[in-house]
Design a protein around this motif. Structure first.
Motif, mmCIF file in Angstrom:
data_model
loop_
_atom_site.group_PDB
_atom_site.id
_atom_site.type_symbol
_atom_site.label_atom_id
_atom_site.label_comp_id
_atom_site.label_asym_id
_atom_site.label_seq_id
_atom_site.Cartn_x
_atom_site.Cartn_y
_atom_site.Cartn_z
ATOM 1 N N GLU A 58 13.765 -1.898 -7.204
ATOM 2 C CA GLU A 58 15.113 -2.444 -7.300
ATOM 3 C C GLU A 58 15.498 -3.270 -6.071
ATOM 4 O OE1 GLU A 58 18.195 0.042 -8.636
ATOM 5 O OE2 GLU A 58 17.050 0.829 -10.333
ATOM 6 N N GLN A 59 16.248 -4.331 -6.339
ATOM 7 C CA GLN A 59 16.725 -5.237 -5.294
ATOM 8 C C GLN A 59 18.219 -5.446 -5.461
ATOM 9 O OE1 GLN A 59 14.599 -6.405 -2.843
ATOM 10 N NE2 GLN A 59 13.175 -5.002 -3.857
ATOM 11 N N GLU A 60 18.870 -5.714 -4.345
ATOM 12 C CA GLU A 60 20.317 -5.913 -4.381
ATOM 13 C C GLU A 60 20.686 -7.357 -4.705
ATOM 14 O OE1 GLU A 60 24.253 -5.400 -1.465
ATOM 15 O OE2 GLU A 60 22.286 -4.642 -0.835
ATOM 16 N N ASN A 61 19.991 -8.315 -4.120
ATOM 17 C CA ASN A 61 20.392 -9.713 -4.243
ATOM 18 C C ASN A 61 19.509 -10.543 -5.172
ATOM 19 O OD1 ASN A 61 22.514 -9.416 -2.301
ATOM 20 N ND2 ASN A 61 20.973 -9.466 -0.680
ATOM 21 N N TYR A 62 18.328 -10.040 -5.496
ATOM 22 C CA TYR A 62 17.403 -10.765 -6.362
ATOM 23 C C TYR A 62 17.014 -9.864 -7.527
ATOM 24 C CZ TYR A 62 17.158 -13.779 -2.276
ATOM 25 O OH TYR A 62 17.489 -14.602 -1.229
ATOM 26 N N GLY A 63 16.299 -10.452 -8.492
ATOM 27 C CA GLY A 63 15.823 -9.640 -9.591
ATOM 28 C C GLY A 63 14.902 -8.536 -9.094
ATOM 29 N N ASN A 64 14.849 -7.436 -9.823
ATOM 30 C CA ASN A 64 13.966 -6.336 -9.449
ATOM 31 C C ASN A 64 12.509 -6.750 -9.609
ATOM 32 O OD1 ASN A 64 16.276 -4.839 -9.037
ATOM 33 N ND2 ASN A 64 16.168 -3.799 -11.020
ATOM 34 N N HIS A 65 11.674 -6.300 -8.684
ATOM 35 C CA HIS A 65 10.246 -6.588 -8.745
ATOM 36 C C HIS A 65 9.540 -5.519 -9.575
ATOM 37 C CE1 HIS A 65 11.396 -9.337 -5.662
ATOM 38 N NE2 HIS A 65 11.482 -8.420 -4.706
ATOM 39 N N LEU A 66 8.315 -5.812 -9.997
ATOM 40 C CA LEU A 66 7.521 -4.882 -10.794
ATOM 41 C C LEU A 66 6.162 -4.648 -10.146
ATOM 42 C CD1 LEU A 66 8.265 -6.285 -14.372
ATOM 43 C CD2 LEU A 66 9.238 -4.223 -13.326
ATOM 44 N N ARG A 67 5.709 -3.396 -10.192
ATOM 45 C CA ARG A 67 4.387 -3.032 -9.671
ATOM 46 C C ARG A 67 3.649 -2.261 -10.747
ATOM 47 N NH1 ARG A 67 1.553 1.196 -7.336
ATOM 48 N NH2 ARG A 67 0.210 0.652 -5.543
ATOM 49 N N PHE A 68 2.498 -2.799 -11.187
ATOM 50 C CA PHE A 68 1.738 -2.210 -12.284
ATOM 51 C C PHE A 68 0.332 -1.879 -11.806
ATOM 52 C CE2 PHE A 68 -0.988 -2.614 -16.088
ATOM 53 C CZ PHE A 68 -0.340 -1.732 -16.939
ATOM 54 N N GLU A 69 -0.146 -0.702 -12.154
ATOM 55 C CA GLU A 69 -1.500 -0.283 -11.804
ATOM 56 C C GLU A 69 -2.375 -0.252 -13.050
ATOM 57 O OE1 GLU A 69 -1.914 3.309 -9.619
ATOM 58 O OE2 GLU A 69 -0.573 2.705 -7.990
ATOM 59 N N TYR A 70 -3.595 -0.782 -12.896
ATOM 60 C CA TYR A 70 -4.575 -0.716 -13.988
ATOM 61 C C TYR A 70 -5.919 -0.308 -13.421
ATOM 62 C CZ TYR A 70 -7.697 -1.962 -17.788
ATOM 63 O OH TYR A 70 -8.652 -1.895 -18.765
ATOM 64 N N GLY A 71 -6.583 0.636 -14.078
ATOM 65 C CA GLY A 71 -7.905 1.075 -13.649
ATOM 66 C C GLY A 71 -7.838 2.129 -12.560
ATOM 67 N N GLU A 72 -9.013 2.476 -12.057
ATOM 68 C CA GLU A 72 -9.125 3.502 -11.036
ATOM 69 C C GLU A 72 -10.067 3.028 -9.938
ATOM 70 O OE1 GLU A 72 -10.450 7.022 -12.974
ATOM 71 O OE2 GLU A 72 -8.562 7.342 -14.061
ATOM 72 N N GLY A 73 -10.028 3.738 -8.834
ATOM 73 C CA GLY A 73 -10.901 3.409 -7.706
ATOM 74 C C GLY A 73 -10.138 3.434 -6.402
ATOM 75 N N GLU A 74 -10.852 3.699 -5.335
ATOM 76 C CA GLU A 74 -10.217 3.734 -4.030
ATOM 77 C C GLU A 74 -9.917 2.327 -3.519
ATOM 78 O OE1 GLU A 74 -12.446 6.020 -1.262
ATOM 79 O OE2 GLU A 74 -12.353 7.871 -2.451
ATOM 80 N N GLU A 75 -10.763 1.362 -3.853
ATOM 81 C CA GLU A 75 -10.524 -0.017 -3.448
ATOM 82 C C GLU A 75 -9.672 -0.719 -4.500
ATOM 83 O OE1 GLU A 75 -14.432 -1.634 -2.895
ATOM 84 O OE2 GLU A 75 -14.512 -0.967 -0.803
ATOM 85 N N THR A 76 -8.886 -1.698 -4.035
ATOM 86 C CA THR A 76 -7.966 -2.359 -4.957
ATOM 87 C C THR A 76 -8.070 -3.878 -4.906
ATOM 88 O OG1 THR A 76 -6.160 -2.419 -3.336
ATOM 89 C CG2 THR A 76 -6.303 -0.474 -4.746
ATOM 90 N N ILE A 77 -7.713 -4.481 -6.025
ATOM 91 C CA ILE A 77 -7.538 -5.929 -6.155
ATOM 92 C C ILE A 77 -6.050 -6.164 -6.332
ATOM 93 C CG2 ILE A 77 -8.028 -7.967 -7.551
ATOM 94 C CD1 ILE A 77 -10.537 -6.441 -8.582
ATOM 95 N N LEU A 78 -5.462 -6.999 -5.497
ATOM 96 C CA LEU A 78 -4.045 -7.324 -5.615
ATOM 97 C C LEU A 78 -3.886 -8.608 -6.421
ATOM 98 C CD1 LEU A 78 -1.060 -6.888 -4.857
ATOM 99 C CD2 LEU A 78 -1.509 -8.136 -2.735
ATOM 100 N N MET A 79 -3.089 -8.536 -7.484
ATOM 101 C CA MET A 79 -2.819 -9.710 -8.304
ATOM 102 C C MET A 79 -1.335 -10.044 -8.180
ATOM 103 S SD MET A 79 -4.390 -10.551 -12.015
ATOM 104 C CE MET A 79 -3.708 -9.140 -12.883
#
Length: 374
Positions: A58-79
């Motif tokens: 949630e944000q006060e002055n801008y639209g709310n952002h979204l964070r979605f997780e897909y898959g598993e693993g200790e290492e990550t790819i940020l999209m």
């Protein structure tokens, strides 16, 4: 035929339908109400295809952002995708003319956002395993410099092996973007003294005249040889023609290839002095995005993308561009970053903004192949 490309071809109309679904929901950066409505539509797509919704930040002055997780693993790819646009409500309409599909933000970058969702959906439906978890951020303020999402992006980037940005590729060549200039934004506010232009002109101190002198000086700092541009893109001030202008404000956009050059221009901006006695001058703003510079890890990442593109019949190129994106933040932290992985088309920030429907399968498959290869 590559199973991913075939999957995208079979679902091209459905992908385009989802793009239309988002494009018809206006989401200017400065309108939280509209941005949040578009946000809900994005959540609906994730729920429909994956059975769960993203985390809403949630944000006060801008639209709310979204964070979605897909898959598993200790290492990550940020999209990274953003759903805010430069267009106000009602400025443009969704329409199809042959292979061209028009609409506000369709190229920059709702088309790329939807293609990214379908890239993950293809991995799921085709049971293609991943060795890394994907963290997919959809943000609402990229077009105004990412003031509320920058910290979120950088936090995720610090824990990621790669960053993939679904901004559109280079229009003519379809090239990915492995380098971008840094961006800075400033506003110069000038106060003078009003007076009657006919009876007491000598008593006035013109803010517009001062602005003109400052603008000529600042734009003279443009140096194409080293890639620096200083552009005064907006100005307002004055009022009635028979009054010496009391105030004026102009906006300055700066692009540079190095942080050192950004800092040099920043120093010039901070040290601006009035040309005329009696003028007061105030500068606000500063460096927004650092340059996105190519390194060896970026080169290795591009080679992987190029290899996957070859399987799709695409001779993939790379280019250095002047525009900034959220990829500037991730690359500045040393995270190998590829940009331009979104929809192919023309007209960024222009009234003819459009994507090419025929390119949807190839560009979505390209992103899907890249994710699966990492």
């Amino acid at each position: 035929m590559d199973q991913i490309k075939k999957y995208m071809q079979e679902n091209q109309e459905l992908i385009l339908r989802d793009i239309q679904y988002l494009v018809e929901s206006d989401s200017p950066s400065n309108n939280k109400k509209l941005a949040d409505i578009c946000n809900k539509k994005i959540q609906n797509l994730f729920q429909r295809y994956f059975g769960y919704k993203p985390e809403e930040i949630e944000q006060e002055n801008y639209g709310n952002h979204l964070r979605f997780e897909y898959g598993e693993g200790e290492e990550t790819i940020l999209m990274l995708s953003h759903f805010d646009t430069v267009w106000n409500e009602g400025d443009l309409a969704f329409k199809v003319e042959g292979d061209k599909v028009f609409g506000p933000g369709i190229l920059d970058m709702k088309g790329g956002l939807v293609q990214a969702i379908w890239a993950l959906k293809a991995l799921q439906d085709l049971h293609i395993p991943l060795s890394k978890k994907v963290i997919f951020l959809c943000t609402s303020d990229e077009e105004v410099g990412s003031p509320s999402s920058k910290e979120i992006i950088e936090k995720e980037a610090m824990n990621s092996e790669f960053a993939l940005v679904t901004e559109p590729p280079v229009a003519e060549s379809g090239a990915l973007k492995t380098g971008r200039k840094g961006t800075s934004k400033y506003y110069v506010e000038i106060e003078g003294k009003a007076a009657h232009a006919g009876n007491h002109h000598e008593d006035g101190i013109s803010a517009i005249k001062e602005a003109a002198q400052q603008i000529v000086y600042l734009e003279s700092q443009t140096n194409y040889d080293i890639g620096t541009t200083v552009n005064v893109g907006s100005i307002k001030g004055g009022g009635k023609l028979n009054v010496v202008s009391e105030s004026s404000t102009f906006g300055v956009d700066v692009r540079a290839k190095s942080l050192e050059e950004q800092q040099r221009i920043d120093k010039i901006m901070r040290e601006l002095k009035p040309h005329t006695e009696g003028i007061t001058l105030k500068v606000r703003g500063g460096i927004n995005r650092p340059p996105m510079n190519r390194n060896n890890k970026t080169s290795e990442l591009f080679i992987i993308a190029k290899r996957g593109a070859k399987d799709l019949g695409i001779d993939l190129k790379e280019e250095y561009v002047g525009g900034g994106s959220d990829g500037n933040f991730t690359a500045n932290l040393g995270v190998p970053t590829l940009d331009g992985l979104g929809a192919l088309g023309k007209g960024i920030h222009a009234r003819n903004e459009h994507i090419l429907a025929s390119e949807i399968p190839n560009r979505t498959a390209l992103l899907c192949n890249l994710i699966s290869s990492l």
